[in-house]
Scaffold this active site. Structure first.
Site, PDB file in Angstrom:
ATOM      1  N   HIS A 124      -5.281 -25.009   4.641  1.00  0.00           N
ATOM      2  CA  HIS A 124      -4.595 -26.056   3.888  1.00  0.00           C
ATOM      3  C   HIS A 124      -3.596 -25.507   2.881  1.00  0.00           C
ATOM      4  CE1 HIS A 124      -7.980 -25.417   0.949  1.00  0.00           C
ATOM      5  NE2 HIS A 124      -7.039 -25.705   0.073  1.00  0.00           N
ATOM      6  N   ASP A 154     -10.811 -24.027   8.177  1.00  0.00           N
ATOM      7  CA  ASP A 154      -9.882 -23.973   7.049  1.00  0.00           C
ATOM      8  C   ASP A 154      -9.480 -22.531   6.737  1.00  0.00           C
ATOM      9  OD1 ASP A 154      -8.241 -25.087   5.091  1.00  0.00           O
ATOM     10  OD2 ASP A 154      -9.715 -24.709   3.522  1.00  0.00           O
ATOM     11  N   GLY A 252      -5.538 -24.023  -7.108  1.00  0.00           N
ATOM     12  CA  GLY A 252      -4.795 -22.773  -7.080  1.00  0.00           C
ATOM     13  C   GLY A 252      -5.662 -21.598  -6.666  1.00  0.00           C
ATOM     14  N   ASN A 253      -6.979 -21.695  -6.852  1.00  0.00           N
ATOM     15  CA  ASN A 253      -7.902 -20.662  -6.383  1.00  0.00           C
ATOM     16  C   ASN A 253      -8.041 -20.675  -4.857  1.00  0.00           C
ATOM     17  OD1 ASN A 253      -9.661 -20.869  -9.330  1.00  0.00           O
ATOM     18  ND2 ASN A 253      -9.434 -18.880  -8.347  1.00  0.00           N
ATOM     19  N   SER A 254      -7.598 -21.737  -4.246  1.00  0.00           N
ATOM     20  CA  SER A 254      -7.770 -21.915  -2.814  1.00  0.00           C
ATOM     21  C   SER A 254      -7.194 -20.738  -2.035  1.00  0.00           C
ATOM     22  CB  SER A 254      -7.074 -23.201  -2.384  1.00  0.00           C
ATOM     23  OG  SER A 254      -7.400 -23.531  -1.074  1.00  0.00           O
ATOM     24  N   GLY A 310     -22.191 -26.682  24.067  1.00  0.00           N
ATOM     25  CA  GLY A 310     -22.042 -27.882  24.891  1.00  0.00           C
ATOM     26  C   GLY A 310     -23.141 -28.891  24.669  1.00  0.00           C
ATOM     27  N   VAL A 311     -23.585 -29.018  23.408  1.00  0.00           N
ATOM     28  CA  VAL A 311     -24.577 -30.044  23.067  1.00  0.00           C
ATOM     29  C   VAL A 311     -24.168 -30.686  21.744  1.00  0.00           C
ATOM     30  CG1 VAL A 311     -26.458 -28.825  24.226  1.00  0.00           C
ATOM     31  CG2 VAL A 311     -26.106 -28.489  21.761  1.00  0.00           C
TER      32      VAL A 311
END
Length: 507
Positions: A124, A154, A252-254, A310-311
């Protein structure tokens, strides 16, 4: 004396021979993975820092800070997303409310992983970016190229053209313990490098942010909803298994670093839980052991090669167990088995309760999702399921997502310009009426966008009028093909216009 001299001479010759052999056999740097580069760089340079129990973080902060960078982006947001107390897009990255299509500037953080410029950050942070600028610790500003992005975790990998950059040693997030001291390093609230301390307050935490973001409609889908009242349904493939910390994390830490007291990278800061939009004591980081697999895929393929059992399943608790009229309250209840999936081939059945993955007990969704998220199509995993009161081991071969093109995009590996196929779009000559509408003399219309390719990652809108490619005016697909190889320094620049708003994309 003569004997000592012979010993010294033999040692010298042996050492020289060893160095020569190493240099001869040393792998090509460009072909080495991120993990291999880390091992070479730190094998003979172990960090000598205080133990985890120490409350003196001076050395750890000094080691880490130079390798955490400030990322500034100019981006166009085509989505329509509402804010929420757990909205990482807004709470960590700034802004609030409904997002505009107009280009905006924003900032986040990133962590340098290799001396030649590979940097990890959040999806993001660079999502929809037209331009990604990285400010290094020595205050240099360099333009970054987005190598790969993954909204399901992310995570994003970007690359700058630089050498001898400071890096952080990658740690082992599996060894992280609740109560352990950690540091969060980044650029919160547009401040310069900031270090905060706290403890790990929980592991394998799922807070539903990525699932909610995946359900948010794009601008085109929102407009379609206004016309028809229908929104498209989406499959939730998000993986959330966060390290929760009370180290202060703010907008801003992202994309910044979560490190242990030894200065080793254990997580990538991604989200906060907040009613106010600033730190209230709960921050969340993506475990580095999960991130490593994703980042290596970006470097090698440009996209994530993800394996699936696949479950579909539901975590058990006392209430849900009562509804199902079963006694077990721990594990994952299988409520659907996909035809032709790896789980079906291994014999998993609806009603099975997954109790272990490769012999390790699991209690909640993140326990399984993170472990499978580190694997690739073709990998094998042993699942222990409870069926009719008996434990049964099943060996599952993971299958991939057929919709993902796992051929490495050449744009991520070469610097000689992109090709039409790498752009991932279809085009048509612009009509005279359209040129008149926008007041231009040339242009090629974008009629379709292919998932996972360059235009999709840059969020180029369908219906955009491409005006120039690398400074050349274009009127046809052939004009685009001829202009693409003329990129300078490996950067391709495309300008266009949509809804009376001009755009410029560089990659």
């Amino acid at each position: 004396m003569k004997r000592i001299g012979l010993i010294v001479l033999a040692a010298f010759i042996g050492g020289a021979a060893s160095i020569g052999a190493y240099k001869f056999l040393e792998p090509n740097d460009a072909e080495m993975s991120i993990s291999e580069k880390q091992q070479v760089l730190f094998a003979n340079n172990p960090l000598k820092v205080s133990s985890t129990g120490s409350v003196d973080f001076v050395q750890a902060a000094a080691i880490v800070s130079p390798a955490v960078v400030h990322i500034r982006t100019t981006f166009s947001s085509s989505g329509s997303k509402e804010g929420s107390p757990l909205d990482m897009m807004e709470e960590l990255f700034g802004g609030g409310g409904r997002r505009s299509r107009a280009p905006r500037a924003a900032s986040g953080s990133g962590v340098i992983l290799t001396p030649d410029g590979y940097i990890v950050t959040n999806n993001h942070v660079v999502e929809n970016s037209q331009k990604v600028e990285v400010v290094l610790s020595d205050r240099r500003k360099v333009i970054a190229k987005v190598i790969g992005t993954d909204p399901n975790t992310d995570l994003a990998l970007i690359k700058v053209e630089a050498t001898d950059l400071p890096i952080i040693k990658i740690g082992n997030s599996d060894q992280v313990q609740v109560g352990e001291w950690v540091l969060a390093v980044g650029f919160p609230l547009d401040l310069q490098t900031t270090v905060t301390a706290g403890i790990v307050s929980a592991k394998a935490r799922s807070i539903g942010i990525l699932a909610r973001q995946q359900q948010q409609p794009t601008q085109d889908e929102y407009e379609e909803y206004q016309r028809t009242g229908k929104l498209p349904s989406r499959t939730n493939n998000s993986i959330e298994s966060y390290i929760q910390t009370d180290a202060a994390i703010n907008p801003g830490n992202s994309g910044g670093a979560l490190v242990n007291a030894n200065g080793e990278l254990i997580g990538i800061n991604a989200a906060i839980a907040s009613q106010s939009g600033t730190n209230e004591g709960y921050g969340f980081a993506i475990p580095i052991n999960l991130a490593k697999k994703i980042l290596e895929d970006f470097k090698k393929y440009g996209v994530v090669k993800r394996g699936y059992i696949g479950v579909t399943f539901v975590p058990l608790d006392a209430d849900y167990a009562q509804q199902l009229k079963i006694n077990d309250i721990n594990g994952l209840y299988v409520n659907e088995v996909m035809p032709n999936g790896g789980g079906a081939a291994a014999g998993i059945k609806k009603g099975d309760i997954i109790k272990k993955v490769d012999g390790i007990l699991i209690y909640d969704s993140p326990d399984l999702q993170e472990k499978i998220g580190r694997m690739s199509p073709g990998d094998k995993v042993k699942l222990t399921v409870l069926r009719d009161g008996q434990l049964k081991d099943l060996n599952v071969t993971l299958k991939g997502d057929k919709s993902v093109n796992v051929t490495k995009p050449e744009v991520a590996a070469k610097s000689t310009g992109a090709t039409i196929s790498q752009l991932g779009a279809t085009f048509a000559p612009a009509s005279e009426a359209m040129k008149t509408k926008f007041g231009v003399k040339s242009g090629v219309l974008v009629t379709g966008i292919e998932k996972g390719k360059v235009f999709d990652s840059l969020d180029v809108p369908r219906g955009m009028l491409i005006l120039t490619v690398n400074g050349r005016a274009v009127n046809s697909v052939k004009d685009i093909e001829d202009a693409l190889p003329t990129s300078k320094n490996g950067m391709t620049t495309i300008s266009g216009i949509a809804e009376n708003q001009k755009f410029t994309f560089s990659f």
